[in-house]
Design a protein around this motif. Structure first.
Motif, PDB file in Angstrom:
ATOM      1  N   LEU A  60       0.870  -1.173   0.000  1.00  0.00           N
ATOM      2  CA  LEU A  60       0.000   0.000   0.000  1.00  0.00           C
ATOM      3  C   LEU A  60       0.907   1.223   0.000  1.00  0.00           C
ATOM      4  N   LYS A  61       0.557   2.207  -0.813  1.00  0.00           N
ATOM      5  CA  LYS A  61       1.382   3.421  -0.919  1.00  0.00           C
ATOM      6  C   LYS A  61       0.537   4.635  -0.576  1.00  0.00           C
ATOM      7  N   ASN A  62       1.185   5.634  -0.030  1.00  0.00           N
ATOM      8  CA  ASN A  62       0.556   6.929   0.183  1.00  0.00           C
ATOM      9  C   ASN A  62       1.114   7.882  -0.856  1.00  0.00           C
ATOM     10  N   THR A  63       0.223   8.567  -1.540  1.00  0.00           N
ATOM     11  CA  THR A  63       0.614   9.526  -2.567  1.00  0.00           C
ATOM     12  C   THR A  63       0.157  10.916  -2.150  1.00  0.00           C
ATOM     13  N   ASN A  64       1.049  11.888  -2.267  1.00  0.00           N
ATOM     14  CA  ASN A  64       0.670  13.253  -1.902  1.00  0.00           C
ATOM     15  C   ASN A  64      -0.076  13.927  -3.055  1.00  0.00           C
ATOM     16  N   ASP A  65      -0.460  15.163  -2.844  1.00  0.00           N
ATOM     17  CA  ASP A  65      -1.259  15.889  -3.833  1.00  0.00           C
ATOM     18  C   ASP A  65      -0.530  16.097  -5.160  1.00  0.00           C
ATOM     19  N   GLU A  66       0.796  16.052  -5.128  1.00  0.00           N
ATOM     20  CA  GLU A  66       1.577  16.210  -6.358  1.00  0.00           C
ATOM     21  C   GLU A  66       1.813  14.876  -7.072  1.00  0.00           C
ATOM     22  N   GLY A  67       1.313  13.781  -6.472  1.00  0.00           N
ATOM     23  CA  GLY A  67       1.468  12.471  -7.091  1.00  0.00           C
ATOM     24  C   GLY A  67       2.726  11.722  -6.689  1.00  0.00           C
ATOM     25  N   HIS A  68       3.478  12.248  -5.712  1.00  0.00           N
ATOM     26  CA  HIS A  68       4.698  11.584  -5.250  1.00  0.00           C
ATOM     27  C   HIS A  68       4.370  10.611  -4.125  1.00  0.00           C
ATOM     28  N   THR A  70       4.939   9.081  -0.725  1.00  0.00           N
ATOM     29  CA  THR A  70       5.561   9.571   0.505  1.00  0.00           C
ATOM     30  C   THR A  70       5.647   8.515   1.593  1.00  0.00           C
ATOM     31  N   GLY A  71       4.987   7.374   1.375  1.00  0.00           N
ATOM     32  CA  GLY A  71       5.022   6.299   2.362  1.00  0.00           C
ATOM     33  C   GLY A  71       4.478   5.025   1.772  1.00  0.00           C
ATOM     34  N   CYS A  72       4.808   3.909   2.426  1.00  0.00           N
ATOM     35  CA  CYS A  72       4.288   2.622   1.972  1.00  0.00           C
ATOM     36  C   CYS A  72       4.362   1.600   3.099  1.00  0.00           C
ATOM     37  N   VAL A  73       3.684   0.491   2.888  1.00  0.00           N
ATOM     38  CA  VAL A  73       3.739  -0.632   3.824  1.00  0.00           C
ATOM     39  C   VAL A  73       3.529  -1.919   3.030  1.00  0.00           C
ATOM     40  N   LEU A  82      -1.378 -11.989   8.870  1.00  0.00           N
ATOM     41  CA  LEU A  82      -0.890 -11.062   7.864  1.00  0.00           C
ATOM     42  C   LEU A  82       0.425 -10.463   8.370  1.00  0.00           C
ATOM     43  N   TYR A  83       1.494 -10.662   7.610  1.00  0.00           N
ATOM     44  CA  TYR A  83       2.793 -10.108   7.961  1.00  0.00           C
ATOM     45  C   TYR A  83       2.864  -8.667   7.477  1.00  0.00           C
ATOM     46  N   LEU A  84       3.323  -7.780   8.344  1.00  0.00           N
ATOM     47  CA  LEU A  84       3.501  -6.371   8.017  1.00  0.00           C
ATOM     48  C   LEU A  84       4.991  -6.063   8.062  1.00  0.00           C
ATOM     49  N   GLY A  85       5.485  -5.471   6.986  1.00  0.00           N
ATOM     50  CA  GLY A  85       6.891  -5.103   6.950  1.00  0.00           C
ATOM     51  C   GLY A  85       7.100  -3.830   6.155  1.00  0.00           C
ATOM     52  N   MET A  86       8.288  -3.320   6.246  1.00  0.00           N
ATOM     53  CA  MET A  86       8.726  -2.191   5.432  1.00  0.00           C
ATOM     54  C   MET A  86       7.784  -0.989   5.535  1.00  0.00           C
ATOM     55  N   LEU A  87       7.264  -0.748   6.735  1.00  0.00           N
ATOM     56  CA  LEU A  87       6.470   0.470   6.937  1.00  0.00           C
ATOM     57  C   LEU A  87       7.429   1.646   6.767  1.00  0.00           C
ATOM     58  N   THR A  88       7.163   2.448   5.759  1.00  0.00           N
ATOM     59  CA  THR A  88       8.115   3.480   5.338  1.00  0.00           C
ATOM     60  C   THR A  88       7.417   4.828   5.211  1.00  0.00           C
ATOM     61  N   VAL A  89       8.048   5.836   5.779  1.00  0.00           N
ATOM     62  CA  VAL A  89       7.607   7.217   5.593  1.00  0.00           C
ATOM     63  C   VAL A  89       8.849   8.024   5.214  1.00  0.00           C
ATOM     64  N   SER A  90       8.701   8.897   4.251  1.00  0.00           N
ATOM     65  CA  SER A  90       9.810   9.758   3.845  1.00  0.00           C
ATOM     66  C   SER A  90      10.430  10.397   5.086  1.00  0.00           C
ATOM     67  N   PRO A  91      11.773  10.377   5.211  1.00  0.00           N
ATOM     68  CA  PRO A  91      12.414  10.918   6.419  1.00  0.00           C
ATOM     69  C   PRO A  91      12.014  12.357   6.738  1.00  0.00           C
ATOM     70  N   THR A  92      11.737  13.160   5.732  1.00  0.00           N
ATOM     71  CA  THR A  92      11.377  14.557   5.984  1.00  0.00           C
ATOM     72  C   THR A  92       9.932  14.716   6.448  1.00  0.00           C
ATOM     73  N   LEU A  93       9.142  13.650   6.361  1.00  0.00           N
ATOM     74  CA  LEU A  93       7.735  13.719   6.773  1.00  0.00           C
ATOM     75  C   LEU A  93       7.447  12.912   8.037  1.00  0.00           C
ATOM     76  N   GLN A  94       8.472  12.274   8.602  1.00  0.00           N
ATOM     77  CA  GLN A  94       8.247  11.438   9.779  1.00  0.00           C
ATOM     78  C   GLN A  94       7.811  12.272  10.973  1.00  0.00           C
ATOM     79  N   ALA A  95       7.070  11.618  11.865  1.00  0.00           N
ATOM     80  CA  ALA A  95       6.525  12.224  13.083  1.00  0.00           C
ATOM     81  C   ALA A  95       5.386  13.186  12.772  1.00  0.00           C
ATOM     82  N   GLY A  96       4.746  13.008  11.615  1.00  0.00           N
ATOM     83  CA  GLY A  96       3.621  13.855  11.249  1.00  0.00           C
ATOM     84  C   GLY A  96       2.305  13.108  11.113  1.00  0.00           C
ATOM     85  N   GLY A  97       2.266  11.832  11.481  1.00  0.00           N
ATOM     86  CA  GLY A  97       1.022  11.079  11.440  1.00  0.00           C
ATOM     87  C   GLY A  97       0.860  10.144  10.257  1.00  0.00           C
TER      88      GLY A  97
END
Length: 169
Positions: A60-68, A70-73, A82-97
């Motif tokens: 699953l991916k998160n896409t911002n308003d510009e289509g980039h 910014t996160g995935c799992v 269900l195995y969950l791995g590679m929860l990823t958030v762009s380093p510049t957006l971390q700690a923002g929810g």
């Protein structure tokens, strides 16, 4: 922002995002870095493509308003869990929810396919990350497993162990 399934054309952007969040200097801008424990890349295009080609898995991916992206799992059916791995958030957006949003989407996805337990592994020395997952209802199972990876997915600087965590959803 929208969370949707990733597709194969997303692989180059996903690889760049995942590696930027876990390894190297860019990862040190966020709090999920593994750069002090593991050298090299976290994933390559071939490995990510293999994961996406698995009929029991989805990213699953998160896409911002510009289509980039910014996160995935990464989620994979493993028996009745269900195995969950590679929860990823762009380093510049971390700690923002965004991590919480992706985790919630993963839990919603699990329920939508009639899976009621999510399992994951977290490096034992990553106390802040373990606490983050525990605040969201994940618990240590008591199982500790060694991290074994090939050079394709990084080079361990030292032996690394992981806790297995679980949550009923």
């Amino acid at each position: 922002m929208a969370i949707t399934p990733a597709i194969l054309t997303d692989v180059p952007e996903l690889v760049a995002l995942i590696n930027s969040a876990y390894r190297g200097e860019s990862s040190k801008k966020g709090w999920t870095t593994e750069a002090n424990l593991i050298d090299g890349q976290r994933i390559d295009a071939e490995g990510l493509t293999e994961q996406m080609d698995d009929s029991d898995a989805i990213i699953l991916k998160n896409t911002n308003d510009e289509g980039h992206i910014t996160g995935c799992v990464y989620l994979q059916k493993r028996s009745d869990k269900l195995y969950l791995g590679m929860l990823t958030v762009s380093p510049t957006l971390q700690a923002g929810g965004l991590g919480r949003k992706l985790l919630q989407a993963a839990e919603d996805y699990a329920r939508s396919i009639n899976y009621h337990t999510i399992v994951m592994t977290v490096i034992t020395t990553r106390t802040e990350l373990l606490e983050w997952y525990e605040r969201r209802g994940y618990s240590k199972t008591g199982e500790i497993i060694p991290l074994n990876i090939t050079e394709r997915n990084g080079i361990l600087r030292q032996p690394v162990e992981m806790y297995k965590l679980e949550k009923s959803v």
